[in-house]
Design an enzyme around this catalytic site. Structure first.
Site, PDB file in Angstrom:
ATOM      1  CG  ASN A 550      12.261   0.734 -10.056  1.00  0.00           C
ATOM      2  OD1 ASN A 550      11.238   1.410  -9.942  1.00  0.00           O
ATOM      3  ND2 ASN A 550      13.375   1.021  -9.394  1.00  0.00           N
ATOM      4  CD  GLU A 551       8.798  -3.003  -9.434  1.00  0.00           C
ATOM      5  OE1 GLU A 551       8.795  -3.808  -8.483  1.00  0.00           O
ATOM      6  OE2 GLU A 551       9.700  -2.980 -10.290  1.00  0.00           O
ATOM      7  CG  ASP A 552       8.722   2.139  -6.705  1.00  0.00           C
ATOM      8  OD1 ASP A 552       7.615   1.572  -6.626  1.00  0.00           O
ATOM      9  OD2 ASP A 552       9.517   2.189  -5.748  1.00  0.00           O
ATOM     10  CE1 TYR A 553      12.844   6.828 -10.457  1.00  0.00           C
ATOM     11  CE2 TYR A 553      13.855   4.735 -11.048  1.00  0.00           C
ATOM     12  CZ  TYR A 553      13.913   5.943 -10.387  1.00  0.00           C
ATOM     13  OH  TYR A 553      15.030   6.280  -9.669  1.00  0.00           O
ATOM     14  CD  GLN A 583       4.576  -1.026  -7.452  1.00  0.00           C
ATOM     15  OE1 GLN A 583       4.610  -2.075  -6.807  1.00  0.00           O
ATOM     16  NE2 GLN A 583       5.414  -0.044  -7.211  1.00  0.00           N
TER      17      GLN A 583
END
Length: 611
Positions: A550-553, A583
């Site tokens: 996801n965008e956090d990673y 992000q």
């Protein structure tokens, strides 16, 4: 091409997707990337993904099994900084491209091996393939399926993107080390590494055995148990889908107020909201009743209400549909490229933005062998002689100091990647602590290896202490909403005066400016917004609840890579810079295989999508 890496030469040799993606990241940010392809091109050379993953590169055709062509490859390597391949050890040795031979013949070369499982693992001899790796390593079980029991095909190539990121981060760390030790080295990143790197939010050993998420199906509707948190996908009254995330102090109560459940939910004050478990009635609201509540209004109405209440909310869109959004257009993240098949295509721009070394609009991907006629000149190229300072290093990023003012996962994860490679990362927390601390496994995974201090920047003494740290730092990172850093006294202009060599890194949700810049952003909302849930669901299906990665990673990966790009540029110019990678940018870049053709919808449709 212009960009922070415009002095580096990269040779790319592989038919595997992760090598192409890594090459794109280098090329997007200025490196001269030469793709060495088999005669006629490999199978992926004729897929639509080439239009994104091979943009801005050169292409030559070589049969590396042939003696003369292999000599040409050797000539190319003699003038290169970085060599990326996907050869297993036995394959590399058969072509005289093994570690020992390359180190002997090209001691300055950084060699990046993107292997299947790593040469020193029990899986080393197993067949290669992202789906095979996902099945073997458990990611197909971890995601589950909303349509049937059993494992699910991942859909989006998150393992390939993750492997590419790790390869680039390792390569740039080795380039930095080369400036000190005067020689290159081998960097390896496997699909196994990519899986592990993208798993700590859900599968991280926590010393007290505490986990905030249900194991075995990270898309399950009850995966957060009694934690005072709602994040998930919901069908609205018009049959369209959205996602919300109630992270941030007061977000859960605000969301329940919007949904009409406010009188049944307690307001948590003076403590991190997620640290207070749900009561039985609140649990029933959050895990059962709200699914039907969402069906009482259309999606656009819900999103407007949540965003007005400062609750993170975004629509779940089809792949590439987000390229029509007003924020994407405002920040220039949709670029148009001429294309022989479609006339024009629209795709995501390079993700990492630097003030002093901006990147150019990418060039279209080359046809196979486009630069064959220039092969002799390319073989004859040589790099400038290295001027290493002779400093010894026990780890590639030893001596690098990072001061991190961020909260939650993404920026902290990027800092952890740098810490793993030897950087000294100092996390600065408020007296109340990072709001992610009530999620201990997730918090631990993003913060390991760092030092930690508590400062209330609203107090003059604390701000003075923070500025003393900044004066000694190489990098400052944060993800505060636009304007807040300036109010606290840690904005770019203020810190650049104190430390002109500082790389100031801002990783917000949507950008420092634009119509969505002040909105809250949490994973996995931006992933759903950029099409991953539909891609994971498969053609003809509704969107799936959750996908791998996801965008956090991705924001952490790109943040770490961007920092190393900026520091490499500083090593040449002596100047600091301002870097921004929201992000939104990282999520668009990691869906770069999605694009719009020349029939880009009208401005009326654009306005509809933006709502």
């Amino acid at each position: 091409m212009p960009g922070p890496l415009d002095h580096l030469t990269v040779i790319e040799l592989a038919t595997e997707m992760p090598v192409a993606i890594a090459g794109m990241l280098f090329a997007d940010h200025g490196a001269d990337v030469l793709k060495v392809e088999p005669k006629g091109g490999a199978c992926f050379a004729h897929e639509l993904s080439r239009k994104s993953w091979d943009r801005s590169k050169r292409s030559v055709e070589l049969d590396v099994g042939d003696g003369a062509d292999r000599a040409s490859l050797q000539g190319l390597l003699a003038g290169a900084d970085i060599f990326i391949h996907a050869l297993e050890d036995a394959q590399a040795a058969a072509l005289d491209l093994d570690e020992a031979t390359l180190a002997r013949d090209f001691p300055d070369l950084i060699v990046v091996a993107l292997t299947a499982y790593g040469a020193d693992t029990p899986f080393a001899d197993r067949p290669r393939g992202e789906s095979l790796a996902a099945a073997l390593l458990g990611t197909m079980i971890d995601k589950g399926s909303p349509f049937r029991p059993g494992p699910v095909y991942l859909g989006h190539p998150a393992l390939h993107y993750g492997q590419a990121f790790l390869g680039v981060i390792g390569a740039l760390a080795a380039v930095r080390a080369r400036r000190h030790i005067g020689r290159g080295q081998r960097v390896e990143a496997s699909l196994l590494d990519a899986m592990l790197a993208q798993s700590p939010m859900n599968n991280w050993w926590q010393e007290e055995g505490i986990s905030y998420i249900k194991a075995g199906d990270s898309g399950a509707v009850d995966r957060f148990g009694r934690t005072r948190l709602v994040t998930g996908m919901f069908e609205c009254g018009d049959g369209l889908f959205l996602q919300i995330h109630t992270g941030g102090q007061g977000g859960f109560k605000a969301a329940m107020d919007v949904l009409g459940f406010g009188e049944r939910v307690q307001a948590v004050k003076g403590a991190a909201e997620m640290s207070v478990p749900l009561s039985d009635d609140e649990y029933h609201l959050a895990r059962v009743e709200l699914f039907e509540a969402f069906k009482t209004k259309p999606r656009a109405e819900w999103i407007a209400l949540f965003q007005a209440a400062d609750v993170a909310a975004l629509p779940v869109l089809e792949p590439a549909e987000v390229l029509l959004d007003e924020q994407v257009e405002f920040v220039g993240q949709r670029v148009a490229l001429p294309d022989p098949d479609f006339g024009t295509i629209y795709q995501a721009a390079p993700a990492v933005r630097f003030d002093k070394t901006p990147c150019a609009v990418p060039r279209p991907a080359p046809v196979v062998g486009a630069d064959n006629d220039a092969l002799a000149a390319l073989v004859a190229r040589r790099r400038e002689a290295l001027a290493a300072d002779g400093k010894s290093l026990d780890r590639p990023l030893a001596g690098l100091k990072v001061v991190d003012f961020s909260s939650f996962f993404a920026v902290g994860f990027g800092g952890r990647l740098l810490s793993d490679l030897g950087a000294d990362v100092i996390k600065v927390e408020t007296p109340d602590g990072d709001q992610m601390r009530p999620l201990p496994d997730c918090f631990d995974a993003a913060q390991r290896g760092k030092r930690d201090i508590v400062l209330n920047l609203k107090q003059p003494e604390a701000l003075e202490a923070a500025l003393k740290l900044v004066a000694q730092a190489d990098v400052v990172t944060h993800n505060l909403r636009p304007g807040k850093a300036d109010k606290l006294g840690i904005g770019y202009e203020a810190l650049a005066k104190i430390n002109p060599r500082l790389l100031y890194v801002y990783l917000p949700g949507y950008g420092s400016k634009g119509p969505k810049s002040l909105l809250k952003s949490f994973a996995p909302l931006v992933s759903g917004w950029t099409g991953l849930l539909y891609e994971g669901g498969g053609a003809g299906n509704p969107p799936t609840r959750s996908v791998f990665g996801n965008e956090d990673y991705n924001n952490g990966f790109l943040g770490a890579a961007g920092i190393l790009m900026g520091l490499e540029r500083r090593a040449i110019t002596g100047e600091g810079d301002y870097m921004e990678c929201p992000q939104l940018h990282s999520s668009l870049w990691t869906t770069s295989e999605h694009f719009l053709d020349a029939d880009c919808p009208s401005s009326e449709h654009l306005a509809h999508v933006a709502s």
